[in-house]
Enzyme design. Structure first.
Site, short mmCIF file in Angstrom:
data_model
loop_
_atom_site.label_atom_id
_atom_site.label_comp_id
_atom_site.label_asym_id
_atom_site.label_seq_id
_atom_site.Cartn_x
_atom_site.Cartn_y
_atom_site.Cartn_z
N SER A 34 0.99 -1.01 -0.32
CA SER A 34 -0.42 -0.30 -0.17
C SER A 34 0.25 1.54 0.11
O SER A 34 1.43 1.46 0.66
CB SER A 34 -0.90 0.39 0.93
N HIS A 65 -4.61 -0.75 -5.57
CA HIS A 65 -3.84 -1.60 -5.67
C HIS A 65 -4.12 -1.95 -6.53
O HIS A 65 -5.15 -2.11 -7.42
CB HIS A 65 -3.60 -2.80 -5.17
N ALA A 117 1.54 -2.42 4.88
CA ALA A 117 1.96 -1.61 6.03
C ALA A 117 1.10 -1.98 6.92
O ALA A 117 0.87 -2.99 6.80
CB ALA A 117 0.32 -0.59 4.73
N ASN A 239 -0.37 3.28 11.34
CA ASN A 239 -1.15 4.11 12.52
C ASN A 239 -0.95 2.79 13.56
O ASN A 239 0.05 1.34 13.35
CB ASN A 239 -2.43 3.22 11.79
N1 HPA Z 1 -3.72 -3.84 11.87
C1 HPA Z 1 -3.88 -5.27 10.27
N2 HPA Z 1 -2.77 -4.09 9.51
C2 HPA Z 1 -2.52 -3.44 9.49
C3 HPA Z 1 -3.05 -2.37 9.76
C4 HPA Z 1 -3.24 -2.96 11.62
O1 HPA Z 1 -3.73 -1.65 11.97
N3 HPA Z 1 -3.01 -1.31 9.58
C5 HPA Z 1 -2.57 -1.56 8.22
N4 HPA Z 1 -2.13 -2.76 8.00
#
Ligand code: HPA
Length: 276
Positions: A34, A65, A117, A239
């Site tokens: 991503s 994607h 990500a 995040n």
């Molecule tokens: N959890 C799982 N997959 C992810 C997250 C997450 O917090 N952030 C990006 N991919």
């Protein structure tokens, strides 16, 4: 589940299809996760082949994607990049998720850079951090190697004690320093998704030693290792994982952070291609 003869025939068909389209020998494979899609713009002498045109390839469905296999040259080195990957949560089987890695193996690549990500579990991480994966924990509930083993592709019981190549990680750290990037290092826990984890699941993952959580990467890394490829894994912390901060998670936040870091991430992967 894999049937040896059928699977080998499929791989041979893809290989001859690709060999007809592309007359370079890539050394390195890259899975663009991503927000790293822009890396494809750096590829010279580019030949992009949509997944839907490649025999036996699954087709990518997730927003953000693109589904293409991109061959070409980066920093003087021939590579092949997956722009868009197949996720288990989309409903693909583990064999479908990892099929492109097998294709890379039979094309004769010696290594793979895997990017993704991920949610940050380690409290010293911040959204936007890049993390070199030093090991993983497979909580997806499945293993892509379950079923009949194709001994021509790799051993029945592959060793994963260095699933993420140590020498490559060291090279990655020193090249990062050269270009002024400061990656963290950590352990990636893979969940099947697509729901994000609960705060209790994240406390559990932290307790068992995970620094990051995501929904990809582990199946591909298992196959690459079994196939004798060296692997480097990099996560972008998009995040903080559920319950770490008093706020909700959203796919929008994940995409925003990925976009914010994209230029730096691309610069890092470009430098890696040069030294690996
Ligand atoms: N959890 C799982 N997959 C992810 C997250 C997450 O917090 N952030 C990006 N991919």
């Amino acid at each position: 589940m894999i049937k040896e003869a059928e699977y080998s025939t499929k791989l041979a068909e893809v290989r001859s299809y690709l060999n007809e389209k592309v007359n370079i020998q890539p050394e390195l494979g890259i899975i663009l996760g991503s927000g790293l899609g822009g890396f494809a713009d750096l590829i010279e002498e580019k030949i992009a082949i949509p997944y839907r045109e490649i025999p036996h390839f699954p087709v990518s469905t997730v927003e953000g994607h693109k589904g293409e296999l991109v061959f070409g040259k980066v920093m003087g080195k021939y590579i092949v990049a997956m722009q868009g990957r197949f996720h288990y949560y989309e409903g693909y089987s583990m064999q479908e998720v990892t099929f492109p890695i097998r294709v890379m193996q039979v094309l004769g690549l010696n290594g793979l850079i895997v990017t993704n990500a991920a949610g940050g579990i380690n409290a010293s991480y911040r959204p936007g951090d890049l993390v070199l994966i030093k090991d993983h924990i497979n909580f997806m509930g499945e293993n892509p190697l379950r079923g009949e083993n194709i001994s021509s592709l790799g051993p029945r019981f592959p060793d994963l004690s260095e699933g993420y190549d140590l020498e490559w990680r060291q090279k990655a750290l020193s090249v990062a320093q050269e270009i002024g990037i400061h990656p963290q290092e950590g352990i990636y826990a893979a969940m099947s998704g697509p729901s994000y984890e609960t705060p209790a699941e994240i406390r559990f993952l932290r307790t068992v030693g995970a620094d990051l959580v995501g929904m990809s990467t582990v199946p591909e890394v298992i196959i690459a290792n079994q196939g004798g490829m060296r692997v480097l894994g990099i996560s972008c912390v998009t995040n903080m994982a559920a319950g770490i901060l008093p706020q909700r998670l959203s796919h929008a936040e994940v995409m925003e952070t990925a976009e914010r870091i994209e230029k730096q991430f691309i610069r890092f992967v470009q430098a890696l291609v040069r030294v690996l």
